[in-house]
Design a protein around this motif. Sequence first.
Motif, PDB file in Angstrom:
ATOM      1  N   PHE A  54       0.834  -1.203   0.000  1.00  0.00           N
ATOM      2  CA  PHE A  54       0.000   0.000   0.000  1.00  0.00           C
ATOM      3  C   PHE A  54       0.865   1.247   0.000  1.00  0.00           C
ATOM      4  O   PHE A  54       0.570   2.208  -0.708  1.00  0.00           O
ATOM      5  N   ASP A  55       1.914   1.242   0.814  1.00  0.00           N
ATOM      6  CA  ASP A  55       2.787   2.412   0.949  1.00  0.00           C
ATOM      7  C   ASP A  55       4.157   2.209   0.315  1.00  0.00           C
ATOM      8  O   ASP A  55       4.802   3.168  -0.085  1.00  0.00           O
ATOM      9  N   TYR A  56       4.612   0.981   0.268  1.00  0.00           N
ATOM     10  CA  TYR A  56       5.913   0.670  -0.322  1.00  0.00           C
ATOM     11  C   TYR A  56       5.889  -0.738  -0.896  1.00  0.00           C
ATOM     12  O   TYR A  56       5.034  -1.558  -0.543  1.00  0.00           O
ATOM     13  N   ILE A  57       6.824  -0.980  -1.805  1.00  0.00           N
ATOM     14  CA  ILE A  57       7.049  -2.330  -2.306  1.00  0.00           C
ATOM     15  C   ILE A  57       8.504  -2.675  -2.040  1.00  0.00           C
ATOM     16  O   ILE A  57       9.327  -1.786  -1.780  1.00  0.00           O
ATOM     17  N   ILE A  58       8.817  -3.945  -2.090  1.00  0.00           N
ATOM     18  CA  ILE A  58      10.190  -4.408  -1.883  1.00  0.00           C
ATOM     19  C   ILE A  58      10.723  -4.871  -3.230  1.00  0.00           C
ATOM     20  O   ILE A  58      10.091  -5.686  -3.912  1.00  0.00           O
ATOM     21  N   ILE A  59      11.878  -4.327  -3.612  1.00  0.00           N
ATOM     22  CA  ILE A  59      12.473  -4.648  -4.910  1.00  0.00           C
ATOM     23  C   ILE A  59      13.910  -5.137  -4.733  1.00  0.00           C
ATOM     24  O   ILE A  59      14.514  -4.946  -3.683  1.00  0.00           O
ATOM     25  N   LYS A  61      18.048  -5.385  -5.569  1.00  0.00           N
ATOM     26  CA  LYS A  61      19.136  -4.410  -5.720  1.00  0.00           C
ATOM     27  C   LYS A  61      19.285  -4.013  -7.191  1.00  0.00           C
ATOM     28  O   LYS A  61      19.495  -2.847  -7.514  1.00  0.00           O
ATOM     29  N   LYS A  62      19.154  -4.986  -8.081  1.00  0.00           N
ATOM     30  CA  LYS A  62      19.285  -4.719  -9.519  1.00  0.00           C
ATOM     31  C   LYS A  62      18.197  -3.754  -9.995  1.00  0.00           C
ATOM     32  O   LYS A  62      18.468  -2.814 -10.744  1.00  0.00           O
ATOM     33  N   GLU A  63      16.959  -3.977  -9.548  1.00  0.00           N
ATOM     34  CA  GLU A  63      15.866  -3.078  -9.927  1.00  0.00           C
ATOM     35  C   GLU A  63      16.121  -1.673  -9.391  1.00  0.00           C
ATOM     36  O   GLU A  63      15.934  -0.683 -10.109  1.00  0.00           O
ATOM     37  N   TRP A  64      16.557  -1.569  -8.122  1.00  0.00           N
ATOM     38  CA  TRP A  64      16.832  -0.259  -7.529  1.00  0.00           C
ATOM     39  C   TRP A  64      17.893   0.483  -8.322  1.00  0.00           C
ATOM     40  O   TRP A  64      17.729   1.658  -8.665  1.00  0.00           O
ATOM     41  N   LYS A  65      18.994  -0.191  -8.624  1.00  0.00           N
ATOM     42  CA  LYS A  65      20.089   0.461  -9.353  1.00  0.00           C
ATOM     43  C   LYS A  65      19.640   0.907 -10.744  1.00  0.00           C
ATOM     44  O   LYS A  65      20.015   1.979 -11.205  1.00  0.00           O
TER      45      LYS A  65
END
Length: 128
Positions: A54-59, A61-65
């Motif tokens: 609802f407020d955040y998702i978990i991704i 390290k590759k997606e973040w970069k």
Amino acid sequence: WYLLSATWWKRWKDYVSYDYSSEGEKPDPIDNKVLLEDPDAEVHLVRRSLMERFDYIIITKKEWKTWMKWYGGGPAIARKVIKYGWYNHLSVEVRPLNLQIVRSSDLETIHHVSYSKTTKVGTLQKEI
């Protein structure tokens, strides 16, 4: 693993027609400050009232970069996977244990430290 603002994620999905055909605009830089109690603090404490999906998702390290390279922004909210319970379940530790430590020899200085909930007391004693 990294946390990502669900609001930004929804804007990105509209932009790339992730769920359906839409005409979304290119999203602004990632803004994860809304997830933090104090965005300028040394230790990134995630607000207690927030809920995953609802407020955040978990991704990953590759997606973040990749998204940081394309869109910029931040701050990065990195988290570790921990084992917990009798059956060693795996989970991303969104809210690690955050401590404020004051040494009796220097009562004016507060040290903010963050540890996994699975950290052993002996490890804390050695590091502190």
